[in-house]
Design an enzyme around this catalytic site. Structure first.
Site, PDB file in Angstrom:
ATOM      1  N   ARG A 156       5.584  -8.577  -1.315  1.00 56.78           N
ATOM      2  CA  ARG A 156       5.913  -7.404  -2.141  1.00 56.78           C
ATOM      3  C   ARG A 156       7.210  -7.628  -2.943  1.00 56.78           C
ATOM      4  NH1 ARG A 156       1.541  -6.373  -0.510  1.00 56.78           N
ATOM      5  NH2 ARG A 156       0.709  -4.333   0.054  1.00 56.78           N
ATOM      6  N   SER A 231       2.071   2.628   0.420  1.00 57.21           N
ATOM      7  CA  SER A 231       2.909   2.351   1.597  1.00 57.21           C
ATOM      8  C   SER A 231       4.353   2.667   1.244  1.00 57.21           C
ATOM      9  CB  SER A 231       2.823   0.872   1.974  1.00 57.21           C
ATOM     10  OG  SER A 231       1.500   0.506   2.238  1.00 57.21           O
ATOM     11  N   GLU A 327       9.393   0.225   0.739  1.00 56.02           N
ATOM     12  CA  GLU A 327       8.636  -0.580  -0.207  1.00 56.02           C
ATOM     13  C   GLU A 327       8.725   0.090  -1.580  1.00 56.02           C
ATOM     14  OE1 GLU A 327       5.294  -1.817  -2.291  1.00 56.02           O
ATOM     15  OE2 GLU A 327       4.301  -0.916  -0.549  1.00 56.02           O
TER      16      GLU A 327
HETATM   17  N1  EPU Z   1      -1.877   1.517  11.873  1.00 57.88           N
HETATM   18  C1  EPU Z   1      -1.692   2.485  12.843  1.00 57.88           C
HETATM   19  N2  EPU Z   1      -1.474   3.768  12.440  1.00 57.88           N
HETATM   20  C2  EPU Z   1      -1.440   4.126  11.138  1.00 57.88           C
HETATM   21  C3  EPU Z   1      -1.645   3.148  10.153  1.00 57.88           C
HETATM   22  C4  EPU Z   1      -1.861   1.838  10.530  1.00 57.88           C
HETATM   23  O1  EPU Z   1      -1.695   2.220  14.028  1.00 57.88           O
HETATM   24  O2  EPU Z   1      -1.241   5.336  10.874  1.00 57.88           O
HETATM   25  C5  EPU Z   1      -2.087   0.133  12.312  1.00 57.88           C
HETATM   26  C6  EPU Z   1      -3.513  -0.196  12.650  1.00 57.88           C
HETATM   27  O3  EPU Z   1      -3.497  -0.970  13.806  1.00 57.88           O
HETATM   28  C7  EPU Z   1      -4.001  -1.051  11.515  1.00 57.88           C
HETATM   29  C8  EPU Z   1      -2.720  -1.732  11.092  1.00 57.88           C
HETATM   30  O4  EPU Z   1      -1.703  -0.758  11.303  1.00 57.88           O
HETATM   31  O5  EPU Z   1      -4.965  -1.936  11.924  1.00 57.88           O
HETATM   32  C9  EPU Z   1      -2.686  -2.163   9.638  1.00 57.88           C
HETATM   33  O6  EPU Z   1      -3.036  -1.058   8.814  1.00 57.88           O
HETATM   34  P1  EPU Z   1      -3.721  -1.272   7.381  1.00 57.88           P
HETATM   35  O7  EPU Z   1      -4.840  -2.241   7.500  1.00 57.88           O
HETATM   36  O8  EPU Z   1      -3.995   0.052   6.794  1.00 57.88           O
HETATM   37  O9  EPU Z   1      -2.633  -2.030   6.564  1.00 57.88           O
HETATM   38  P2  EPU Z   1      -1.062  -1.812   6.394  1.00 57.88           P
HETATM   39  O10 EPU Z   1      -0.380  -3.002   6.978  1.00 57.88           O
HETATM   40  O11 EPU Z   1      -0.622  -0.477   6.909  1.00 57.88           O
HETATM   41  C10 EPU Z   1      -0.959  -3.088   4.135  1.00 57.88           C
HETATM   42  C11 EPU Z   1      -0.373  -2.869   2.788  1.00 57.88           C
HETATM   43  C12 EPU Z   1      -1.254  -1.915   1.974  1.00 57.88           C
HETATM   44  C13 EPU Z   1      -2.645  -2.532   1.853  1.00 57.88           C
HETATM   45  C14 EPU Z   1      -3.196  -2.739   3.259  1.00 57.88           C
HETATM   46  C15 EPU Z   1      -4.547  -3.425   3.262  1.00 57.88           C
HETATM   47  C16 EPU Z   1       2.036  -3.118   3.044  1.00 57.88           C
HETATM   48  C17 EPU Z   1       3.375  -2.429   3.094  1.00 57.88           C
HETATM   49  N3  EPU Z   1       0.972  -2.323   2.911  1.00 57.88           N
HETATM   50  O12 EPU Z   1      -0.903  -1.846   4.818  1.00 57.88           O
HETATM   51  O13 EPU Z   1      -0.700  -1.826   0.675  1.00 57.88           O
HETATM   52  O14 EPU Z   1      -3.504  -1.679   1.112  1.00 57.88           O
HETATM   53  O15 EPU Z   1      -2.288  -3.586   4.011  1.00 57.88           O
HETATM   54  O16 EPU Z   1      -4.389  -4.764   2.937  1.00 57.88           O
HETATM   55  O17 EPU Z   1       1.993  -4.342   3.110  1.00 57.88           O
HETATM   56  C18 EPU Z   1       0.811  -0.571  -0.665  1.00 57.88           C
HETATM   57  O18 EPU Z   1       1.497  -1.595  -0.708  1.00 57.88           O
HETATM   58  O19 EPU Z   1       1.161   0.491  -1.242  1.00 57.88           O
HETATM   59  C19 EPU Z   1      -0.406  -0.581   0.133  1.00 57.88           C
HETATM   60  C20 EPU Z   1      -1.160   0.509   0.300  1.00 57.88           C
END
Ligand code: EPU
Length: 332
Positions: A156, A231, A327
């Protein structure tokens, strides 16, 4: 004073002194020649939190256009105006069978923001499809071409968020996309299971894009309906030692090993464990379907969002001894 409410996805009622629409690189150069100022560049406004009304003149990026500038047997080099809508570009590429950005479907914002913060989702980042970009130096008005190496991409992040922050206006981005034998990324998140449910074994890039859209729609708020900036925090990266220690105390904690033997944690999980999911603060709230997203649920002020984000950072630090870095960019 022009309102900026509809120009950023948090939908907070802030204003600016002056809004100047930029439709081409030449128009920007003319503007810079006529007037030197501390401009603020506004793209899709999908990754910012405006703290106050903006005194600085705002340059609204409306540079459009798509052009194939080179083609080989396997690849197409597509040069795109930085003010184009990102998701519309993804769907255009899917329709043309240009592969590489289908996993990045439904990410809000403009094309210029893609290299700015190396947008990523479902195992793909801008860096994977990036060829080069053109940007104008806001001081000199000179156009400069940046190669991939010159952009210093990170998680990012890029040189435009660090060393050259506020110094350049990205005018176009050239992507290197595949015409055939697309390299599919199906291993991340729910993509494979959704494809399996739909009985698709050899997905096309359109099917991948459709699946990513449905995953995102099921857990991320649509900024047209609920103000948010995706995020709010980055996923923190910790040492091997710290990750092992956390796993002992919290056996369910998701950890993702990085190439350099560090571990990425899920900020969403950490925030949820602290009990913030669905909690409100003034007009702001921690989204009830995904704790990493802060929303404007009811005419939030910037301060509501800021206070909520600070309280979340505080409790994650207290419980896990981890600092969450925003972020989202704070603009004041
Ligand atoms: N999780 C929870 N509770 C929550 C949300 C997530 O426990 O309320 C845990 C779950 O275990 C889940 C894991 O977090 O499996 C990862 O969640 P998710 O797959 O939604 O991905 P993320 O790491 O929260 C990142 C990016 C997103 C992108 C997704 C999918 C960052 C900061 N965010 O989110 O990007 O869409 O992966 O690849 O790296 C953005 O940058 O604005 C954004 C939405």
């Amino acid at each position: 004073m022009p309102s900026l409410k509809k120009y950023h996805t948090f939908g907070i009622a802030v204003k600016c002194n002056e809004l100047i629409r930029i439709g081409s690189a030449e128009q920007l150069q003319q503007q810079l020649k006529e007037r030197k100022a501390d401009y603020f560049i506004l793209g899709g406004g999908s990754n910012i939190l405006m703290i106050d009304n903006l005194v600085r003149p705002v340059l609204k990026n409306e540079i459009k256009g798509k052009e194939i500038i080179k083609e080989t047997e396997k690849h197409v080099f597509l040069k795109v105006g930085s003010g184009e809508n990102w998701h519309r570009l993804v769907r255009y590429c899917v329709a043309c069978n240009f592969g590489g950005i289908e996993n990045l479907s439904l990410i809000p914002g403009t094309v210029g923001a893609a290299p700015m913060q190396n947008i990523g989702a479902y195992g793909v980042e801008t860096i994977d499809v990036f060829d080069s970009l053109e940007a104008i130096n806001l001081k000199t008005g000179k156009l400069r071409k940046f190669s991939k190496a010159a952009c210093h991409f990170g998680y990012r992040s890029s040189i435009f968020k660090t060393k050259l922050k506020g110094r350049y206006f990205i005018t176009s981005v050239t992507f290197k996309l595949t015409k055939k034998n697309h390299k599919l990324h199906l291993g991340y998140g729910a993509i494979s299971s959704r494809l399996k449910d739909a009985k698709i074994s050899n997905p096309t890039i359109r099917e991948i894009s459709d699946v990513v859209m449905s995953i995102r729609e099921s857990k991320l708020p649509d900024p047209r309906l609920i103000g948010n900036a995706g995020s709010f925090f980055k996923n923190p990266v910790v040492s091997n030692y710290k990750a092992k220690k956390l796993q002992k105390t919290y056996p369910g904690i998701p950890v993702y090993k990085q190439d350099d033997n560090t571990f990425k944690l899920s900020a969403g999980w950490l925030i949820e464990q602290c009990g913030w999911k669905g909690k409100k603060h003034g007009g702001a709230a921690c989204y009830d379907k995904h704790a990493l997203i802060l929303i404007n649920h009811n005419a939030a002020s910037s301060n509501d969002v800021l206070e909520l984000s600070k309280a979340i950072q505080f409790s994650v630090n207290e419980k896990f001894n981890i600092n969450l870095d925003p972020e989202v960019n704070f603009i004041s």
